[in-house]
Design an enzyme around this catalytic site. Structure first.
Site, PDB file in Angstrom:
ATOM      1  N   LYS A   1      20.936   8.328  27.528  1.00  0.00           N
ATOM      2  CA  LYS A   1      20.643   8.574  28.839  1.00  0.00           C
ATOM      3  C   LYS A   1      19.245   7.935  29.453  1.00  0.00           C
ATOM      4  CE  LYS A   1      20.526  13.288  31.348  1.00  0.00           C
ATOM      5  NZ  LYS A   1      21.223  14.709  30.876  1.00  0.00           N
TER       6      LYS A   1
ATOM      7  N   VAL B   1      20.486  11.118  24.077  1.00  0.00           N
ATOM      8  CA  VAL B   1      19.457  10.979  24.523  1.00  0.00           C
ATOM      9  C   VAL B   1      19.073   9.786  24.506  1.00  0.00           C
ATOM     10  CG1 VAL B   1      17.720  11.438  22.854  1.00  0.00           C
ATOM     11  CG2 VAL B   1      17.735  12.770  25.143  1.00  0.00           C
TER      12      VAL B   1
ATOM     13  N   HIS C   1      21.711   7.215  15.236  1.00  0.00           N
ATOM     14  CA  HIS C   1      21.570   5.620  15.272  1.00  0.00           C
ATOM     15  C   HIS C   1      22.023   4.691  16.881  1.00  0.00           C
ATOM     16  CE1 HIS C   1      24.918   6.998  12.871  1.00  0.00           C
ATOM     17  NE2 HIS C   1      25.238   5.721  13.038  1.00  0.00           N
TER      18      HIS C   1
ATOM     19  N   GLY D   1      37.636   4.761  15.004  1.00  0.00           N
ATOM     20  CA  GLY D   1      36.855   4.456  15.801  1.00  0.00           C
ATOM     21  C   GLY D   1      36.140   3.378  16.520  1.00  0.00           C
TER      22      GLY D   1
ATOM     23  N   TYR E   1      29.899  20.970  15.465  1.00  0.00           N
ATOM     24  CA  TYR E   1      30.258  19.894  15.325  1.00  0.00           C
ATOM     25  C   TYR E   1      29.525  19.712  13.910  1.00  0.00           C
ATOM     26  CZ  TYR E   1      28.563  14.990  14.636  1.00  0.00           C
ATOM     27  OH  TYR E   1      28.251  13.942  14.387  1.00  0.00           O
TER      28      TYR E   1
ATOM     29  N   THR F   1      36.936   1.804  19.357  1.00  0.00           N
ATOM     30  CA  THR F   1      35.488   1.786  20.319  1.00  0.00           C
ATOM     31  C   THR F   1      35.317   2.181  20.604  1.00  0.00           C
ATOM     32  OG1 THR F   1      38.148   3.961  20.840  1.00  0.00           O
ATOM     33  CG2 THR F   1      38.622   1.854  21.094  1.00  0.00           C
TER      34      THR F   1
ATOM     35  N   GLU G   1      22.985  16.048  11.140  1.00  0.00           N
ATOM     36  CA  GLU G   1      23.207  17.662  11.599  1.00  0.00           C
ATOM     37  C   GLU G   1      23.914  18.415  11.149  1.00  0.00           C
ATOM     38  OE1 GLU G   1      22.653  18.155  15.209  1.00  0.00           O
ATOM     39  OE2 GLU G   1      24.169  18.830  15.700  1.00  0.00           O
TER      40      GLU G   1
ATOM     41  N   SER H   1      27.366  13.081   9.104  1.00  0.00           N
ATOM     42  CA  SER H   1      25.945  12.941  10.071  1.00  0.00           C
ATOM     43  C   SER H   1      24.648  14.021   9.334  1.00  0.00           C
ATOM     44  CB  SER H   1      26.767  13.827  10.764  1.00  0.00           C
ATOM     45  OG  SER H   1      25.518  13.754  11.721  1.00  0.00           O
TER      46      SER H   1
HETATM   47  P1  NAP Z   1      31.130   7.545  19.252  1.00  0.00           P
HETATM   48  O1  NAP Z   1      30.522   6.052  20.221  1.00  0.00           O
HETATM   49  O2  NAP Z   1      31.562   8.861  20.138  1.00  0.00           O
HETATM   50  O3  NAP Z   1      32.653   7.431  19.238  1.00  0.00           O
HETATM   51  C1  NAP Z   1      33.859   7.877  18.115  1.00  0.00           C
HETATM   52  C2  NAP Z   1      35.202   6.951  18.566  1.00  0.00           C
HETATM   53  O4  NAP Z   1      36.143   8.206  18.160  1.00  0.00           O
HETATM   54  C3  NAP Z   1      35.619   7.209  19.507  1.00  0.00           C
HETATM   55  O5  NAP Z   1      35.843   4.961  19.168  1.00  0.00           O
HETATM   56  C4  NAP Z   1      37.058   7.502  19.659  1.00  0.00           C
HETATM   57  O6  NAP Z   1      37.911   7.285  20.328  1.00  0.00           O
HETATM   58  C5  NAP Z   1      37.433   7.801  18.748  1.00  0.00           C
HETATM   59  N1  NAP Z   1      38.444   8.992  18.043  1.00  0.00           N
HETATM   60  C6  NAP Z   1      37.882  10.533  18.860  1.00  0.00           C
HETATM   61  N2  NAP Z   1      39.013  10.864  18.577  1.00  0.00           N
HETATM   62  C7  NAP Z   1      40.010  10.711  18.154  1.00  0.00           C
HETATM   63  C8  NAP Z   1      41.163  10.480  17.360  1.00  0.00           C
HETATM   64  N3  NAP Z   1      41.215  12.343  17.726  1.00  0.00           N
HETATM   65  N4  NAP Z   1      41.993   9.847  16.814  1.00  0.00           N
HETATM   66  C9  NAP Z   1      41.499   8.760  16.996  1.00  0.00           C
HETATM   67  N5  NAP Z   1      40.208   8.195  17.975  1.00  0.00           N
HETATM   68  C10 NAP Z   1      39.366   9.574  17.974  1.00  0.00           C
HETATM   69  O7  NAP Z   1      30.032   8.040  17.618  1.00  0.00           O
HETATM   70  P2  NAP Z   1      29.378   6.661  16.773  1.00  0.00           P
HETATM   71  O8  NAP Z   1      28.558   7.219  17.402  1.00  0.00           O
HETATM   72  O9  NAP Z   1      30.070   5.373  17.399  1.00  0.00           O
HETATM   73  O10 NAP Z   1      29.600   7.848  15.307  1.00  0.00           O
HETATM   74  C11 NAP Z   1      30.653   7.452  14.761  1.00  0.00           C
HETATM   75  C12 NAP Z   1      31.034   8.332  13.847  1.00  0.00           C
HETATM   76  O11 NAP Z   1      30.006   8.643  13.415  1.00  0.00           O
HETATM   77  C13 NAP Z   1      31.739   9.430  14.584  1.00  0.00           C
HETATM   78  O12 NAP Z   1      32.243  10.141  13.031  1.00  0.00           O
HETATM   79  C14 NAP Z   1      30.308  10.396  14.415  1.00  0.00           C
HETATM   80  O13 NAP Z   1      30.319  11.944  14.867  1.00  0.00           O
HETATM   81  C15 NAP Z   1      28.722  10.145  13.161  1.00  0.00           C
HETATM   82  N6  NAP Z   1      27.975   9.817  13.416  1.00  0.00           N
HETATM   83  C16 NAP Z   1      27.503   9.550  14.234  1.00  0.00           C
HETATM   84  C17 NAP Z   1      25.829   8.862  13.952  1.00  0.00           C
HETATM   85  C18 NAP Z   1      25.216   7.936  14.829  1.00  0.00           C
HETATM   86  O14 NAP Z   1      23.608   8.834  15.534  1.00  0.00           O
HETATM   87  N7  NAP Z   1      25.658   7.783  16.135  1.00  0.00           N
HETATM   88  C19 NAP Z   1      24.699   9.942  12.964  1.00  0.00           C
HETATM   89  C20 NAP Z   1      25.683  10.734  12.294  1.00  0.00           C
HETATM   90  C21 NAP Z   1      27.443  10.706  11.951  1.00  0.00           C
HETATM   91  P3  NAP Z   1      37.694   6.897  22.411  1.00  0.00           P
HETATM   92  O15 NAP Z   1      37.223   5.948  22.576  1.00  0.00           O
HETATM   93  O16 NAP Z   1      39.103   7.127  22.307  1.00  0.00           O
HETATM   94  O17 NAP Z   1      37.908   8.209  22.787  1.00  0.00           O
HETATM   95  N1  GDD Z   2      22.268  14.354  25.196  1.00  0.00           N
HETATM   96  C1  GDD Z   2      20.552  14.982  25.322  1.00  0.00           C
HETATM   97  N2  GDD Z   2      20.515  15.285  26.682  1.00  0.00           N
HETATM   98  N3  GDD Z   2      19.956  15.847  24.290  1.00  0.00           N
HETATM   99  C2  GDD Z   2      18.711  16.073  24.747  1.00  0.00           C
HETATM  100  C3  GDD Z   2      18.872  15.543  26.085  1.00  0.00           C
HETATM  101  C4  GDD Z   2      19.308  15.226  27.214  1.00  0.00           C
HETATM  102  O1  GDD Z   2      19.226  15.479  28.607  1.00  0.00           O
HETATM  103  N4  GDD Z   2      17.582  16.458  26.448  1.00  0.00           N
HETATM  104  C5  GDD Z   2      16.915  16.564  25.119  1.00  0.00           C
HETATM  105  N5  GDD Z   2      17.440  16.206  24.061  1.00  0.00           N
HETATM  106  C6  GDD Z   2      17.579  16.691  23.083  1.00  0.00           C
HETATM  107  C7  GDD Z   2      19.114  17.559  22.337  1.00  0.00           C
HETATM  108  O2  GDD Z   2      18.140  19.119  22.712  1.00  0.00           O
HETATM  109  C8  GDD Z   2      18.519  17.239  20.830  1.00  0.00           C
HETATM  110  O3  GDD Z   2      18.434  18.073  19.775  1.00  0.00           O
HETATM  111  C9  GDD Z   2      17.872  15.633  20.763  1.00  0.00           C
HETATM  112  O4  GDD Z   2      17.768  14.878  21.902  1.00  0.00           O
HETATM  113  C10 GDD Z   2      19.346  14.404  19.972  1.00  0.00           C
HETATM  114  O5  GDD Z   2      20.557  14.760  20.961  1.00  0.00           O
HETATM  115  P1  GDD Z   2      21.717  13.866  21.336  1.00  0.00           P
HETATM  116  O6  GDD Z   2      21.155  12.568  21.677  1.00  0.00           O
HETATM  117  O7  GDD Z   2      22.678  14.405  22.023  1.00  0.00           O
HETATM  118  O8  GDD Z   2      22.141  13.366  19.359  1.00  0.00           O
HETATM  119  P2  GDD Z   2      22.050  14.848  18.330  1.00  0.00           P
HETATM  120  O9  GDD Z   2      21.047  14.611  17.451  1.00  0.00           O
HETATM  121  O10 GDD Z   2      22.788  15.841  19.125  1.00  0.00           O
HETATM  122  O11 GDD Z   2      22.979  14.130  17.729  1.00  0.00           O
HETATM  123  C11 GDD Z   2      23.990  12.997  17.221  1.00  0.00           C
HETATM  124  O12 GDD Z   2      23.278  12.330  16.120  1.00  0.00           O
HETATM  125  C12 GDD Z   2      23.561  13.519  15.623  1.00  0.00           C
HETATM  126  C13 GDD Z   2      23.082  13.305  14.089  1.00  0.00           C
HETATM  127  O13 GDD Z   2      22.216  13.580  13.220  1.00  0.00           O
HETATM  128  C14 GDD Z   2      25.432  12.164  17.180  1.00  0.00           C
HETATM  129  O14 GDD Z   2      25.398  11.174  17.315  1.00  0.00           O
HETATM  130  C15 GDD Z   2      26.299  12.759  16.275  1.00  0.00           C
HETATM  131  O15 GDD Z   2      27.279  12.113  16.561  1.00  0.00           O
HETATM  132  C16 GDD Z   2      25.210  12.683  14.836  1.00  0.00           C
HETATM  133  O16 GDD Z   2      26.237  13.045  13.737  1.00  0.00           O
END
Ligand code: NAP
Ligand code: GDD
Length: 333
Positions: free
Chosen positions: A191, A188, A178, A9, A148, A11, A126, A124
């Site tokens: 966005k 969100v 984060h 991951g 998820y 990228t 989630e 996560s």
């Molecule tokens: P992200 O920006 O969506 O990045 C996901 C990465 O996974 C990308 O590099 C993607 O590659 C790669 N990937 C997806 N499917 C793959 C596969 N089959 N084989 C190899 N690589 C693959 O996610 P992130 O926000 O950096 O999050 C990193 C991790 O933390 C994820 O596991 C996510 O579920 C978890 N997490 C995130 C948050 C958050 O708030 N950001 C919170 C809790 C947990 P491509 O570029 O090719 O698509």
């Molecule tokens: N994406 C999105 N787009 N979310 C929206 C929108 C919209 O237009 N409007 C309202 N929301 C609300 C969603 O319904 C959700 O309750 C909240 O905004 C956050 O949505 P996301 O930013 O898509 O994040 P997430 O909480 O569903 O998931 C992220 O955080 C998880 C950790 O709790 C992702 O990064 C997951 O990969 C990660 O595990």
């Protein structure tokens, strides 16, 4: 001796910040990339002369074995996942393949080649879904509300199980949301920051959103990857909640982001029922006391600073000549 780390991951948002951190610590960094017909390296462009990219995929067990055998890393950070919650209702099986079976493939590959490799699994908040306790800690029971979330519960427990079954150094970080200027446009916060910047610059006149009442505990991704690394430097492998301990609603996020550029959000935000989720996670707030005490981890960026950072970055990007191309690409989610 130079330490070597594999990041799946790389990228993605977190992969890019973690690669920066590990390079700064003197690590040799090997990033796993899956083949794509068009380049998606924009988050790590500035690192390409310092990291090695290797093809592998969480769907392909042998590709994982091969890369681990070739690299023989000290540490393995499994950040790859299908990470966008709404997409998990469209593709629940694929989500399970990546986020549940993919973690098992990774753990098995490491166990087969060298069970001494230290492992970080990206779990996560989630997983808490319909929360059983406020705030959420490492001991709060899970109640996931999306394919998820369900897949991440499997990934979490299979990591714990490999630690307990085989004595492997496998840590699971239960990270709350984060964000950063490198966040994907479909989430969100990004966005909103992208939408606000477009409206301010006259490139758009409104922003469509779903549920404004959801609350999240939002922090800065740069702080959160530091916690991942710290977990793997401990004597014992363990699981940690990483969170700021402060929750805000999507409405507050929107108000703050529009106010940052002197706009009234109510004149520009439209609610689109298609963006509501089949099952929502209403309110997440984490208690990171264990990480603070045992890792010495602290967040350094407030919610207000984070929103300002993201809006300013999108304004700058969309104002620059190269931002014109990006400006024609509207977020679709
Ligand atoms: P992200 O920006 O969506 O990045 C996901 C990465 O996974 C990308 O590099 C993607 O590659 C790669 N990937 C997806 N499917 C793959 C596969 N089959 N084989 C190899 N690589 C693959 O996610 P992130 O926000 O950096 O999050 C990193 C991790 O933390 C994820 O596991 C996510 O579920 C978890 N997490 C995130 C948050 C958050 O708030 N950001 C919170 C809790 C947990 P491509 O570029 O090719 O698509
Ligand atoms: N994406 C999105 N787009 N979310 C929206 C929108 C919209 O237009 N409007 C309202 N929301 C609300 C969603 O319904 C959700 O309750 C909240 O905004 C956050 O949505 P996301 O930013 O898509 O994040 P997430 O909480 O569903 O998931 C992220 O955080 C998880 C950790 O709790 C992702 O990064 C997951 O990969 C990660 O595990």
């Amino acid at each position: 001796m130079t330490k070597r780390a594999i990041i799946t991951g790389i990228t993605g948002q977190d992969g890019s910040y973690l690669a920066e951190l590990l390079l700064a610590q003197g690590y040799e960094v090997i990033g796993v990339v899956r083949r794509s017909s068009s380049p998606n390296l924009w988050r790590i462009e500035h690192l390409l002369d310092r990291v090695t990219l290797r093809p592998a995929d969480l769907l392909d067990q042998l590709s994982l074995v091969r890369i681990i055998q070739d690299v023989r890393p000290d540490e393995f950070y499994n950040l790859a996942a299908m990470s966008f919650v709404p997409a998990s209702w469209d593709q629940p099986l694929l989500t399970g393949e990546y986020n549940a079976m993919g973690v098992t493939r990774m753990l098995e590959a490491i166990r087969q080649v060298d069970p001494g490799i230290r492992i970080y699994q990206a779990s996560s908040s989630e997983m808490y879904g319909r929360v059983r306790e406020v705030p959420q800690t490492e001991l709060t029971p899970f109640y996931p509300r999306s394919p998820y979330g369900v897949s991440k519960v499997f990934g979490h427990y299979i990591t714990v199980n490999y630690r307990e079954s085989y004595g492997m150094f496998a840590c699971s970080g239960i990270l709350f949301n984060h964000e950063s200027p490198r966040r994907g446009l479909e989430f969100v916060t990004r966005k909103v920051s992208d939408g606000v910047a477009r409206i301010k610059l006259g490139l758009a006149d409104h922003l469509s959103l779903g549920n404004l009442d959801a609350h999240r505990d939002w922090g800065f991704a740069g702080d959160y990857v530091r916690a991942m690394w710290q977990m793997l430097q401990q004597e014992q492998a363990d699981d940690f909640v990483i969170a700021t301990g402060v929750a805000h609603s999507v409405r507050e996020l929107v108000e703050l982001a529009f106010a940052h550029v002197d706009l009234d959000w109510e004149e520009h935000v439209r609610i689109d029922p298609k963006l509501l989720r089949p099952a929502e996670v209403d309110h997440l707030i984490g208690d990171a006391a264990k990480a603070k005490q045992e890792l010495g981890w602290e967040p350094s960026v407030s919610f207000q600073q984070l929103v300002a950072m993201m809006v300013d970055a999108d304004l700058e990007r969309l104002s620059s000549p190269s931002g014109h191309r990006a400006a024609t690409l509207q977020p679709r989610f």
